[in-house]
Design an enzyme around this catalytic site. Sequence first.
Site, PDB file in Angstrom:
ATOM      1  N   CYS A 115      32.936  45.277  43.008  1.00 19.72           N
ATOM      2  CA  CYS A 115      33.638  46.534  42.265  1.00 19.72           C
ATOM      3  C   CYS A 115      34.264  46.151  41.094  1.00 19.72           C
ATOM      4  O   CYS A 115      33.581  45.663  40.122  1.00 19.72           O
ATOM      5  CB  CYS A 115      34.494  47.228  43.374  1.00 19.72           C
ATOM      6  SG  CYS A 115      34.957  48.720  42.856  1.00 19.72           S
ATOM      7  N   HIS A 130      31.679  47.825  48.433  1.00 19.06           N
ATOM      8  CA  HIS A 130      32.621  47.312  49.472  1.00 19.06           C
ATOM      9  C   HIS A 130      31.856  47.402  50.817  1.00 19.06           C
ATOM     10  O   HIS A 130      31.181  47.980  51.100  1.00 19.06           O
ATOM     11  CB  HIS A 130      33.828  48.185  49.561  1.00 19.06           C
ATOM     12  CG  HIS A 130      34.700  48.285  48.175  1.00 19.06           C
ATOM     13  ND1 HIS A 130      35.424  47.164  47.665  1.00 19.06           N
ATOM     14  CD2 HIS A 130      35.175  49.200  47.335  1.00 19.06           C
ATOM     15  CE1 HIS A 130      36.067  47.287  46.612  1.00 19.06           C
ATOM     16  NE2 HIS A 130      35.861  48.670  46.342  1.00 19.06           N
TER      17      HIS A 130
END
Length: 503
Positions: free
Chosen positions: A342, A444
């Site tokens: 991310c 994630h």
Amino acid sequence: MKPNTHNKKTPCLAAFGTGSDVGKSIIATALCRFFLNKGFSAAPYKAQNMSNNSGVTPEGLEMGRAQIVQAEACRIPPHVDMNPILLKPTTDVGCQVVLQGQAIANNTAMEYHEKKEKLFSTACESLDRLRSQYDLVIMEGAGSCAEVNLMAHDIVNFRIAEYADAPVILIADIHRGGVFAQIAGTLECLPQDKRDRIAGFIINRFRGDIRLFDDGVKWIEQKTGKQVFGVMPWYNHINIEAEDSVVIESPPAVSPGNFDIPAIAVIRIPHISNFTDFAPLSAIKGINLCFIEKVQDISPFSAVILPGSKNTRFDLDWLNKVGWDKQLRSYADKGGHILGICGGYQLMGSQVHDPYGLEGKPGTTRGLGLIPVETTLKAPKTTTRSRFAWQGVEGTGYEIHMGRTERMGGSPMLTVLEQNGQPPENSLDGCISENSRIMATYMHGLFDTPGITRLWLDCIGLKHIKTSGISGLASRDLEYDLLARHFEDHINTEAIIKLIQRP
């Protein structure tokens, strides 16, 4: 959510603390699984959560990770009513406000303070909906419930407990010392009506022979006139995700050369988010997972991970200022393996553009240059639950990011199969360098799928490390049962049950 047909105003039970990081989230999680095992349909609730550790609901909305954990302990899907207000710190005095799962503003503390009354109404509406659908709501407080300078405008501790008419269990942490002052001092700071709402105490994180604290329990009960429901011993056999990054603040330098097993480093950047991505790695017995902050030699590490960030440009400036940029490039040039997730993915590119000033003054920040990508920060925020594949192995994860990244070389890391139950707008995610040692993704929860963990360990040369076939939610569910048993072994649960059976 399963409707509750028994009572439109079901009881609430609140877990408040004498301070931050005393174990409120853990005790609330234990209460969730305990009451589930007793046959209650329970739901967690925290009116306002301040954390950069968040997740995504089945509806594709964002909420605090701690309440997702507690929903899992209740074996129910997470819903934004369980955490209607999420504050994600972006600077020392500002945060992104996520209301009912959607980012609505970046506010200073004073700007947010001026919105409190409207936000409190939203929090009450969320609580009312939960109470109409479940048998019991387990409420978690925030920080210390006795911050006298904040109490008049606090919407997450006593004000919401009073709205719900919820008895309060006050949690104190004996490990940090001064437990008697924690409890007596908290009561002393509270007006009488709020003291009366506290039903009793749980002493958390006790080390040693618990019988040695019998006199301490007697003193507390005599001093306060309130019951000590129990003393929770320190444990090392249970792994529950932490609420926020306070648990990894100021990590020490480590020397992996002194370990007898391979070590993986996670760089503890200033605005680290979703550090619980790495909990499955830390649970592998043959690996030492280390969070490191100060610049040090990283050549002995089998891999280095750059985690999520809530302020990518600030953290890039920090990496460049303290010297991590040179250390990471040298590590990569010498054959090291680096993974970005991310915000870490954004950090690893050549540039991060912020034309709209989403993270401060508009402009561009030079990236680490580890992979051929560029990122532009822009709304709307991406929040998805996703199904993906890597080298033929399917996994599930979630995305939370404010930005779009363009790949100009290398190859994509993942194929996204589904986002929030729908075909993805872009099926290609992430980037892998030509030498396959540097890789990054927006996904994630990458290591929640055992097969994906196995693939990555193979990629970084750890094929000999054994991994469990159980991971993700199935693994976490076992931990919630362990926590509930630990709770029942040391807490007067009959007295706890009576708190919700008041006339």
